[in-house]
Design an enzyme around this catalytic site. Structure first.
Site, mmCIF file in Angstrom:
data_model
loop_
_atom_site.group_PDB
_atom_site.id
_atom_site.type_symbol
_atom_site.label_atom_id
_atom_site.label_comp_id
_atom_site.label_asym_id
_atom_site.label_seq_id
_atom_site.Cartn_x
_atom_site.Cartn_y
_atom_site.Cartn_z
ATOM 1 C CB CYS A 153 -0.880 0.017 1.241
ATOM 2 S SG CYS A 153 -1.853 -1.466 1.444
ATOM 3 C CD GLU A 162 10.407 -11.360 -9.239
ATOM 4 O OE1 GLU A 162 9.649 -10.953 -8.363
ATOM 5 O OE2 GLU A 162 11.632 -11.137 -9.228
ATOM 6 C CE LYS A 202 14.332 -11.043 -10.383
ATOM 7 N NZ LYS A 202 14.814 -10.457 -9.159
ATOM 8 C CG HIS A 226 20.959 -37.386 -6.480
ATOM 9 N ND1 HIS A 226 21.406 -38.674 -6.236
ATOM 10 C CD2 HIS A 226 22.086 -36.626 -6.606
ATOM 11 C CE1 HIS A 226 22.730 -38.686 -6.182
ATOM 12 N NE2 HIS A 226 23.165 -37.455 -6.412
ATOM 13 N NE ARG A 250 4.574 1.668 -0.777
ATOM 14 C CZ ARG A 250 5.415 1.694 0.247
ATOM 15 N NH1 ARG A 250 6.555 2.306 0.141
ATOM 16 N NH2 ARG A 250 5.106 1.113 1.384
ATOM 17 C CD1 TRP A 283 -0.518 -5.988 -3.460
ATOM 18 C CD2 TRP A 283 -0.091 -6.639 -1.378
ATOM 19 N NE1 TRP A 283 0.053 -7.234 -3.509
ATOM 20 C CE2 TRP A 283 0.325 -7.657 -2.264
ATOM 21 C CE3 TRP A 283 0.086 -6.827 -0.003
ATOM 22 C CZ2 TRP A 283 0.900 -8.851 -1.811
ATOM 23 C CZ3 TRP A 283 0.655 -8.005 0.443
ATOM 24 C CH2 TRP A 283 1.052 -9.007 -0.461
HETATM 25 C C1 AGP Z 1 12.558 -9.581 -6.135
HETATM 26 O O1 AGP Z 1 12.557 -9.669 -7.510
HETATM 27 C C2 AGP Z 1 11.326 -9.888 -5.481
HETATM 28 N N1 AGP Z 1 10.254 -9.170 -6.011
HETATM 29 C C3 AGP Z 1 11.313 -10.129 -3.981
HETATM 30 O O2 AGP Z 1 11.745 -11.442 -3.863
HETATM 31 C C4 AGP Z 1 12.150 -9.244 -3.042
HETATM 32 O O3 AGP Z 1 13.505 -9.419 -3.302
HETATM 33 C C5 AGP Z 1 11.820 -9.606 -1.580
HETATM 34 O O4 AGP Z 1 10.464 -9.356 -1.335
HETATM 35 C C6 AGP Z 1 12.672 -8.869 -0.574
HETATM 36 O O5 AGP Z 1 12.474 -7.492 -0.626
HETATM 37 P P1 AGP Z 1 13.468 -6.512 0.087
HETATM 38 O O6 AGP Z 1 14.804 -6.650 -0.555
HETATM 39 O O7 AGP Z 1 12.883 -5.155 -0.100
HETATM 40 O O8 AGP Z 1 13.540 -6.903 1.538
#
Ligand code: AGP
Length: 628
Positions: A2, A509, A506, A525, A27, A95
């Site tokens: 948010c 996501e 990457k 394995h 955000r 959010w």
């Molecule tokens: C990164 O591509 C992600 N969107 C996510 O994993 C992110 O790295 C994670 O939420 C941690 O965020 P921060 O580095 O702001 O703590």
């Protein structure tokens, strides 16, 4: 996650709020809303979906003062059809946590009579009991949110003093919150309060601003107050009064933001992510060069890493989430390899609940781009409570994690807008490399000349990253092939395995392709069963000592018909047959992750573009995850 904006002053409030909300889009959110106030009346509009929907709805107000308002935007009984002249307002991007994304659940929320309007970031943990109590008193709720208890609570406690009612209301709340409150009974006033969720006051001349994050303010001001835990700010056009939890006045220091508003724009690239990938050489220079002498000496003491403090630690835990955790995985290999200190990389969400065996001999390194990730922040507190030393590697200056850690190493990556983290990861790895070199010298495991040699290589590294970026065209071709598949595997050993972990996240996501990373030796394995003709397998080979072993695993894949894309420097790729080779710049093996990750980021980016995905705002994800 948010976002909050607020304004009080002489300008029309709506454009200020909408511009601020646009700067907070990065955000991640699923709905947006505003409430503005003029002449004792409120105009509120809330819409599920992108901010553009809200803007379209509000266009008549923005374009022509006094034009007719769309009735759907106006809450019963309190509306005036002239929001264009409003001078006070609050806005929000939501959010969803409690209640589905919908117009009703979007913020701002109001009490029964539209006298108290609230936007909120965070989670009110005791909202159920408060809601039941308030309903029993006759309050009528319109949404499913936890937030809505706040305006009703204020309504029930209000005795003519808005700030006093808000202060009393927050004493009843459990959980995390950043709140902005507006009331037609107090035109020209905004009340803001924070607990475990960031809030920044922007200071103007004859006007003041409020935001959950600095980019929302930059168009208007660079002078800010960063509110601390429990602090409340009362904003009017000419004054900002800050008080602590006990109601005592706090003399805040002005924090001047030095980075440029244009840094938060796309700068000509089609997506923030691509821009940020290409910003990596510059970000690495900013992060590395102030900390490295011409001869490659690491200047760590200026960052507070003095031998007296660092020398006490016998082991290291690297704790973070997502991409930052993957940077921690690289850090584990570097710290163990160069400083010969036992190191573990751990997910913050696991660390905090497993009663970790950390004590004053343990250095806990928390890594976070935003500095606000709830799990990482909780892990930090857990570590401190157990007596461990806590060093934060953080990108956002003044963020909660930066302020709560004992020592901080900033990654000077600049604002990262795309949800998928790229330049922040590289800078985290760069800082971890410096830490490993410094600790290696302190512990006597790394000879001075070897440390300086690596330091000099680090100074030259941004140029190698530029070279890796120059290979984007070829990576885009491969991405076009990969984009047609639903499963992709990444393999590597040692540091390459750590980079493979980041590569799979990457791709997953932003392109929604199912991807997995495997230690190359582990394939046989179990996972080898999934390799059928044409399955794409990305093999990373940057470690000379492990080349032969990984190449054997590549052969295992080829024998099952898998299609192998080999990313390796020419010196290690030579002789590879039956695979597609993508050549990486020649780089010292310890520094290879910083180069190898670049084509992995580009691969994910171009695959996502080829699949028509919303690259900068992938579905279901948020940039800053401030809830558990
Ligand atoms: C990164 O591509 C992600 N969107 C996510 O994993 C992110 O790295 C994670 O939420 C941690 O965020 P921060 O580095 O702001 O703590």
């Amino acid at each position: 996650m948010c976002g909050i904006v607020g304004y009080v002053g002489p300008r029309p409030a709506l454009p200020v709020l909408l511009s601020g909300l646009a700067r907070l889009e990065y955000r991640g959110y699923d709905s947006a809303g505003v409430a503005v106030l003029e002449g004792g009346r409120v105009l509120a509009c809330k819409r599920e979906g992108r901010l553009s929907r809200l803007e379209a709805e509000l266009a008549p107000y923005l374009e022509a003062a006094g034009s007719a308002a769309p009735g759907a935007c106006v809450p019963g009984g309190t509306a005036e059809r002239d929001g264009s002249r409003a001078r006070v307002g609050i806005g929000h991007t939501r959010w969803a946590t409690h209640g589905v994304p919908s117009d009703e659940n979007a913020h701002p929320h109001a009490d029964c009579h539209g006298r108290f309007w609230v936007v909120h970031n965070g989670i009110i943990e005791n909202y159920r009991e408060l809601r039941a109590e308030l309903q029993a008193q006759g309050h009528v709720f319109r949404s499913e949110t936890d937030t809505e208890v706040v305006p009703h609570l204020i309504e029930s406690l209000y005795r003519g003093d808005l700030a006093a009612a808000v202060a009393e209301a927050v004493r009843r709340l459990r959980g995390s919150y950043a709140l902005a409150v507006m009331s037609p009974l107090h035109p020209g006033t905004l009340v803001a309060v924070r607990q475990e969720s960031p809030l920044v006051v922007g200071l103007g001349r004859g006007e003041n601003f409020l935001a959950s994050d600095v980019p929302a303010l930059l168009e208007f001001t660079r002078d800010t107050y960063i509110l601390d835990e429990g602090e409340m700010a009362v904003l009017s056009p000419h004054a900002v009064q800050v008080t602590d939890r006990g109601g005592r006045p706090v003399a805040k220091e002005v924090f001047r933001v030095t980075w440029d508003a244009s840094m938060a724009q796309k700068g000509g690239y089609p997506h923030f992510m691509l821009k940020e990938i290409h910003e990596q050489p510059g970000a690495l220079r900013q992060t590395l060069l102030p900390r490295l002498g011409e001869e490659g000496d690491v200047r760590a003491e200026e960052d507070g890493l003095d031998p007296a403090w660092l020398g006490r630690f016998r082991r290291v835990h690297l704790v973070a989430c997502g991409t930052a955790y993957h940077a921690g995985l690289v850090g584990k290999y570097l710290l163990e390899g160069l400083a010969r200190i036992p190191a573990e990389a751990e997910l913050a969400s696991e660390f905090r609940y497993r009663q970790p065996l950390v004590d004053r001999d343990t250095l806990v390194v928390v890594i976070s781009q935003s500095g606000e990730t709830a799990d990482t922040r909780a892990a930090l507190r857990e570590a401190r409570a157990r007596g461990a030393g806590v060093l934060a590697i953080v990108n956002v200056v003044g963020s909660s994690i930066a302020r709560e850690a004992e020592r901080v190493l900033y990654t000077w990556a600049g604002p990262e807008i795309a949800v998928a983290s790229t330049k922040a990861y590289s800078c985290q790895v760069a800082v971890l490399t410096l830490l490993a070199l410094h600790l290696g010298r302190l512990r006597g495991t790394l000879p001075a000349e070897e440390s300086r040699r690596l330091g000099r290589s680090l100074r030259a590294l941004p140029a190698l990253v530029e070279e890796a970026l120059a290979g984007a065209g070829r990576v885009a071709e491969v991405a076009g092939q990969v984009a047609g598949h639903e499963d992709v595997f990444f393999i590597g050993r040692g540091l390459d395995y750590a980079v493979a972990q980041e590569a799979q996240l990457k791709l997953k996501e932003i392109s929604y392709i199912h991807a997995e990373a495997y230690a190359a030796g582990e394939l046989k394995h179990g996972t080898l069963a999934l390799i059928v003709p044409d399955t794409p397998v990305v093999a990373l080979v940057t470690q000379p000592a492990l080349r032969e072993k990984t190449m054997s695993n590549v052969e295992e894949v080829r024998a099952r018909g898998g299609r192998v894309y080999l990313f390796a420097p020419a010196s290690l790729a030579s002789g590879a047959a039956g695979v597609e080779v993508l050549t990486l710049p020649e780089v010292d093996p310890w520094l290879a992750p910083l180069v190898a990750v670049v084509p992995m980021q580009l691969l994910a980016y171009y695959a996502a573009v080829a699949r028509g995905c919303d690259v900068d705002k992938p579905r279901n994800l948020a940039k800053s995850v401030t809830v558990e």
